[in-house]
Design an enzyme around this catalytic site. Structure first.
Site, PDB file in Angstrom:
ATOM      1  N   ASN A   1      -8.474  -8.770  -7.577  1.00 48.78           N
ATOM      2  CA  ASN A   1      -8.727  -8.565  -6.975  1.00 48.78           C
ATOM      3  C   ASN A   1      -9.861  -9.236  -6.324  1.00 48.78           C
ATOM      4  O   ASN A   1     -11.073  -8.526  -6.921  1.00 48.78           O
ATOM      5  CB  ASN A   1      -8.500  -6.357  -5.999  1.00 48.78           C
ATOM      6  CG  ASN A   1      -9.144  -6.264  -6.679  1.00 48.78           C
ATOM      7  OD1 ASN A   1      -9.746  -6.247  -7.852  1.00 48.78           O
ATOM      8  ND2 ASN A   1      -9.679  -4.930  -5.890  1.00 48.78           N
TER       9      ASN A   1
ATOM     10  N   GLU B   1     -12.854  -9.279  -3.668  1.00 50.23           N
ATOM     11  CA  GLU B   1     -14.051  -8.817  -2.519  1.00 50.23           C
ATOM     12  C   GLU B   1     -15.086 -10.066  -1.971  1.00 50.23           C
ATOM     13  O   GLU B   1     -15.614 -10.735  -2.338  1.00 50.23           O
ATOM     14  CB  GLU B   1     -14.581  -7.509  -2.392  1.00 50.23           C
ATOM     15  CG  GLU B   1     -13.256  -6.357  -2.669  1.00 50.23           C
ATOM     16  CD  GLU B   1     -13.387  -4.948  -2.699  1.00 50.23           C
ATOM     17  OE1 GLU B   1     -14.444  -4.493  -3.121  1.00 50.23           O
ATOM     18  OE2 GLU B   1     -12.259  -3.995  -2.816  1.00 50.23           O
TER      19      GLU B   1
ATOM     20  N   CYS C   1      -6.906  -9.952  -2.223  1.00 53.10           N
ATOM     21  CA  CYS C   1      -5.795  -8.996  -2.926  1.00 53.10           C
ATOM     22  C   CYS C   1      -5.631  -9.523  -4.247  1.00 53.10           C
ATOM     23  O   CYS C   1      -5.721 -10.351  -4.428  1.00 53.10           O
ATOM     24  CB  CYS C   1      -4.567  -8.002  -2.794  1.00 53.10           C
ATOM     25  SG  CYS C   1      -4.773  -6.777  -1.388  1.00 53.10           S
TER      26      CYS C   1
ATOM     27  N   GLU D   1      -2.696  -9.431  -5.679  1.00 52.20           N
ATOM     28  CA  GLU D   1      -1.721 -10.115  -5.990  1.00 52.20           C
ATOM     29  C   GLU D   1      -1.311 -11.509  -5.045  1.00 52.20           C
ATOM     30  O   GLU D   1      -0.764 -12.645  -5.352  1.00 52.20           O
ATOM     31  CB  GLU D   1       0.073  -8.891  -4.965  1.00 52.20           C
ATOM     32  CG  GLU D   1      -0.516  -8.019  -6.107  1.00 52.20           C
ATOM     33  CD  GLU D   1      -1.284  -6.355  -5.474  1.00 52.20           C
ATOM     34  OE1 GLU D   1      -2.270  -7.192  -5.167  1.00 52.20           O
ATOM     35  OE2 GLU D   1      -0.272  -5.425  -5.094  1.00 52.20           O
TER      36      GLU D   1
ATOM     37  N   CYS E   1      -0.085  -3.379  -0.308  1.00 50.51           N
ATOM     38  CA  CYS E   1      -0.499  -3.479   1.111  1.00 50.51           C
ATOM     39  C   CYS E   1       1.084  -4.473   1.923  1.00 50.51           C
ATOM     40  O   CYS E   1       1.629  -4.916   0.896  1.00 50.51           O
ATOM     41  CB  CYS E   1      -1.852  -3.639   0.927  1.00 50.51           C
ATOM     42  SG  CYS E   1      -1.887  -6.018   0.638  1.00 50.51           S
TER      43      CYS E   1
ATOM     44  N   CYS F   1       0.728  -8.092   1.169  1.00 51.39           N
ATOM     45  CA  CYS F   1       0.820  -7.919   0.068  1.00 51.39           C
ATOM     46  C   CYS F   1       2.324  -8.553  -0.657  1.00 51.39           C
ATOM     47  O   CYS F   1       3.324  -9.225  -0.686  1.00 51.39           O
ATOM     48  CB  CYS F   1       0.157  -7.678  -1.084  1.00 51.39           C
ATOM     49  SG  CYS F   1      -0.985  -7.536  -1.809  1.00 51.39           S
TER      50      CYS F   1
HETATM   51  N1  THU Z   1      -6.229  -4.085  -3.717  1.00 50.07           N
HETATM   52  C1  THU Z   1      -5.068  -4.869  -3.890  1.00 50.07           C
HETATM   53  O1  THU Z   1      -6.064  -6.165  -4.492  1.00 50.07           O
HETATM   54  N2  THU Z   1      -3.836  -4.784  -4.361  1.00 50.07           N
HETATM   55  C2  THU Z   1      -3.277  -4.077  -4.222  1.00 50.07           C
HETATM   56  O2  THU Z   1      -1.879  -3.896  -4.275  1.00 50.07           O
HETATM   57  C3  THU Z   1      -3.928  -3.312  -3.054  1.00 50.07           C
HETATM   58  C4  THU Z   1      -4.914  -3.071  -2.830  1.00 50.07           C
HETATM   59  C5  THU Z   1      -7.511  -4.093  -3.108  1.00 50.07           C
HETATM   60  C6  THU Z   1      -7.959  -5.071  -1.706  1.00 50.07           C
HETATM   61  C7  THU Z   1      -9.100  -4.113  -1.821  1.00 50.07           C
HETATM   62  O3  THU Z   1      -9.872  -4.750  -2.917  1.00 50.07           O
HETATM   63  C8  THU Z   1      -8.860  -2.693  -2.223  1.00 50.07           C
HETATM   64  O4  THU Z   1      -7.938  -2.927  -3.745  1.00 50.07           O
HETATM   65  C9  THU Z   1      -8.611  -1.413  -2.414  1.00 50.07           C
HETATM   66  O5  THU Z   1      -8.033  -1.965  -1.095  1.00 50.07           O
END
Ligand code: THU
Length: 186
Positions: free
Chosen positions: A88, A90, A99, A101, A138, A141
């Site tokens: 991920n 941010e 994310c 994925e 999520c 994704c």
């Molecule tokens: N996140 C992912 O990268 N993949 C997931 O399957 C769940 C959430 C990330 C998004 C954000 O940067 C952090 O996790 C918190 O939600």
């Protein structure tokens, strides 16, 4: 009214529905959804599955997650056997963050447009923790994964690391996405 359309009125609700032939609506019926989701011990996974899970755990260490402090790693195995990894990423403007994925699949689709993703592993860890955190892809994704399944006309097996050495194994995104939007011919 066109021949191919059907007008339904619900006077009590002051609602009128125009239903076109191509719109697959199930009215007054029930849709049953059955999902096949397995919880397995990590040591019971195949060698290839364990390798992919390990790749997702290696890459999550480099995740850029200063805001949530929730680091996620994803690794995909393509049909050719190539393994790609991402995490991920941010942003101070939160919705700009991406994310693991989605960043992974976008890269795979752009750089290996003819090599179908076959298996996708996901792991997460809170900053400073030794143990893995629970994670689940999520909604966005799930939709992104669906697009890749449809694009390559093949399901993608998902492996999600759970705490205590357990792994969730899911045979295709349909199990996580009932009534999904897979094309625009609704
Ligand atoms: N996140 C992912 O990268 N993949 C997931 O399957 C769940 C959430 C990330 C998004 C954000 O940067 C952090 O996790 C918190 O939600």
């Amino acid at each position: 009214m066109e021949k191919s359309s059907l007008l339904i009125q619900f006077p009590e609700q002051k609602l009128t529905l125009l239903i076109q032939d191509s719109l697959k609506l199930v009215l007054m019926g029930k849709m049953n959804f059955e999902a096949k989701i397995e919880l397995v011990q990590r040591e019971d996974l195949s060698e290839a599955e364990q390798e992919l899970l390990a790749a997702s755990q290696e890459i999550l260490k480099d995740a850029y997650a200063p805001y949530s402090k929730y680091k996620v790693g994803a690794a995909v195995q393509l049909k050719s056997g190539i393994i790609l990894k991402s995490s991920n990423q941010e942003n101070v403007s939160f919705p700009v963050g991406i994310c693991a994925e989605q960043s992974l699949l976008a890269f795979a689709g752009a750089n290996y447009p003819k090599d179908a993703p076959r298996m996708l592993a996901i792991s997460a860890q809170r900053e400073g923790d030794e143990v893995f955190a629970k994670v689940s892809p999520c909604g966005m994704c799930r939709q992104a994964i669906l697009e890749f399944e449809n694009r390559f006309e093949h399901p993608i097996q998902l492996l999600i690391q759970y705490p205590d050495g357990q792994v969730v194994r899911i045979d295709g995104i349909q199990n996580l996405l009932p009534l999904s939007l897979g094309d625009l011919s609704l």
